[in-house]
Design a protein around this motif. Structure first.
Motif, mmCIF file in Angstrom:
data_model
loop_
_atom_site.group_PDB
_atom_site.id
_atom_site.type_symbol
_atom_site.label_atom_id
_atom_site.label_comp_id
_atom_site.label_asym_id
_atom_site.label_seq_id
_atom_site.Cartn_x
_atom_site.Cartn_y
_atom_site.Cartn_z
ATOM 1 N N ASN A 32 0.953 -1.174 0.303
ATOM 2 C CA ASN A 32 0.443 0.363 -0.193
ATOM 3 C C ASN A 32 0.432 1.261 -0.256
ATOM 4 O O ASN A 32 2.079 1.133 0.323
ATOM 5 N N PRO A 33 0.421 2.819 -1.311
ATOM 6 C CA PRO A 33 1.369 4.014 -0.706
ATOM 7 C C PRO A 33 1.136 4.257 1.148
ATOM 8 O O PRO A 33 0.326 3.935 1.697
ATOM 9 N N ARG A 34 1.703 5.408 1.129
ATOM 10 C CA ARG A 34 2.754 5.805 2.115
ATOM 11 C C ARG A 34 1.303 6.487 2.874
ATOM 12 O O ARG A 34 0.996 5.724 4.532
ATOM 13 N N ASP A 35 0.417 7.332 2.578
ATOM 14 C CA ASP A 35 -0.830 7.469 3.262
ATOM 15 C C ASP A 35 -2.237 6.516 2.806
ATOM 16 O O ASP A 35 -2.902 7.399 2.912
ATOM 17 N N GLY A 36 -1.669 5.318 1.806
ATOM 18 C CA GLY A 36 -2.984 4.403 1.765
ATOM 19 C C GLY A 36 -3.877 4.073 3.004
ATOM 20 O O GLY A 36 -3.753 4.183 4.169
ATOM 21 N N ARG A 37 -4.337 2.857 2.543
ATOM 22 C CA ARG A 37 -4.768 2.055 3.283
ATOM 23 C C ARG A 37 -4.408 1.280 4.888
ATOM 24 O O ARG A 37 -2.958 1.256 4.345
ATOM 25 N N TYR A 38 -4.575 1.432 5.496
ATOM 26 C CA TYR A 38 -3.897 0.807 6.556
ATOM 27 C C TYR A 38 -5.579 -0.375 7.074
ATOM 28 O O TYR A 38 -5.931 -0.453 6.941
ATOM 29 N N ILE A 39 -4.447 -1.021 8.608
ATOM 30 C CA ILE A 39 -5.179 -2.208 9.059
ATOM 31 C C ILE A 39 -5.701 -1.558 10.231
ATOM 32 O O ILE A 39 -6.813 -1.898 10.572
ATOM 33 N N GLU A 40 -5.105 -1.163 11.195
ATOM 34 C CA GLU A 40 -4.575 -0.558 12.508
ATOM 35 C C GLU A 40 -3.838 0.457 12.647
ATOM 36 O O GLU A 40 -2.615 0.354 12.528
ATOM 37 N N VAL A 41 -4.906 1.321 13.350
ATOM 38 C CA VAL A 41 -3.863 2.479 13.710
ATOM 39 C C VAL A 41 -2.934 1.889 15.290
ATOM 40 O O VAL A 41 -3.823 1.172 16.275
ATOM 41 N N VAL A 42 -1.843 2.214 15.749
ATOM 42 C CA VAL A 42 -1.153 1.601 16.863
ATOM 43 C C VAL A 42 -0.487 3.243 17.734
ATOM 44 O O VAL A 42 0.581 2.217 19.052
ATOM 45 N N GLY A 43 0.088 4.092 17.147
ATOM 46 C CA GLY A 43 0.141 5.907 17.756
ATOM 47 C C GLY A 43 0.174 6.276 17.264
ATOM 48 O O GLY A 43 0.215 6.519 16.181
ATOM 49 N N THR A 44 1.034 7.520 17.476
ATOM 50 C CA THR A 44 1.490 8.814 16.995
ATOM 51 C C THR A 44 2.000 9.332 17.292
ATOM 52 O O THR A 44 3.010 8.898 18.651
ATOM 53 N N TYR A 45 2.457 10.105 16.375
ATOM 54 C CA TYR A 45 3.955 11.206 16.642
ATOM 55 C C TYR A 45 3.801 11.944 15.877
ATOM 56 O O TYR A 45 3.397 12.602 15.344
ATOM 57 N N ASN A 46 3.611 12.686 17.320
ATOM 58 C CA ASN A 46 3.793 14.206 17.005
ATOM 59 C C ASN A 46 5.864 14.539 17.621
ATOM 60 O O ASN A 46 6.131 14.541 18.421
ATOM 61 N N PRO A 47 6.296 15.729 16.591
ATOM 62 C CA PRO A 47 7.789 16.102 17.037
ATOM 63 C C PRO A 47 7.679 17.275 18.700
ATOM 64 O O PRO A 47 8.969 16.408 18.909
ATOM 65 N N ALA A 48 6.938 16.823 19.060
ATOM 66 C CA ALA A 48 6.815 17.418 20.664
ATOM 67 C C ALA A 48 6.148 15.889 22.046
ATOM 68 O O ALA A 48 7.025 15.645 22.396
ATOM 69 N N THR A 49 5.218 14.637 21.080
ATOM 70 C CA THR A 49 5.384 13.843 21.711
ATOM 71 C C THR A 49 5.074 12.639 21.065
ATOM 72 O O THR A 49 4.773 12.525 19.608
#
Length: 86
Positions: free
Chosen positions: A26-43
């Motif tokens: 799948n492409p970088r911003d394409g379909r995904y199976i599950e979200v496992v986390g987030t990354y904001n440069p601060a957190t």
């Protein structure tokens, strides 16, 4: 093959990323199976249970995601659990 990779969100010059489990084709911003986390440069936030589930299932993290997991100590935890199971 399932990969743990980042998806870019946010506006121009103000990015944040979701760390997702997705098929490697799948492409970088394409379909995904599950979200496992987030990354904001601060957190950095991960759902530890979901990350461990995907690593045990054989998902390979990208280099960037692997460095984030290492910062949070999840790679070490995974390797310890894997060594215990053997």
């Amino acid at each position: 093959m399932v990969r743990l990779r980042s998806q870019r969100y946010g506006s121009k010059k103000n990015p944040f990323y979701r760390i997702v489990a997705t098929d490697s084709r799948n492409p970088r911003d394409g379909r995904y199976i599950e979200v496992v986390g987030t990354y904001n440069p601060a957190t950095i936030k991960f759902d530890t249970e979901k990350v461990m589930k995907w690593l045990k299932a054989g998902a390979k993290p990208t280099d960037t995601v692997k460095s984030l997991l290492t910062k949070e100590g999840l790679i070490v935890k995974f390797l310890e659990e894997k060594a215990k199971a053997e």
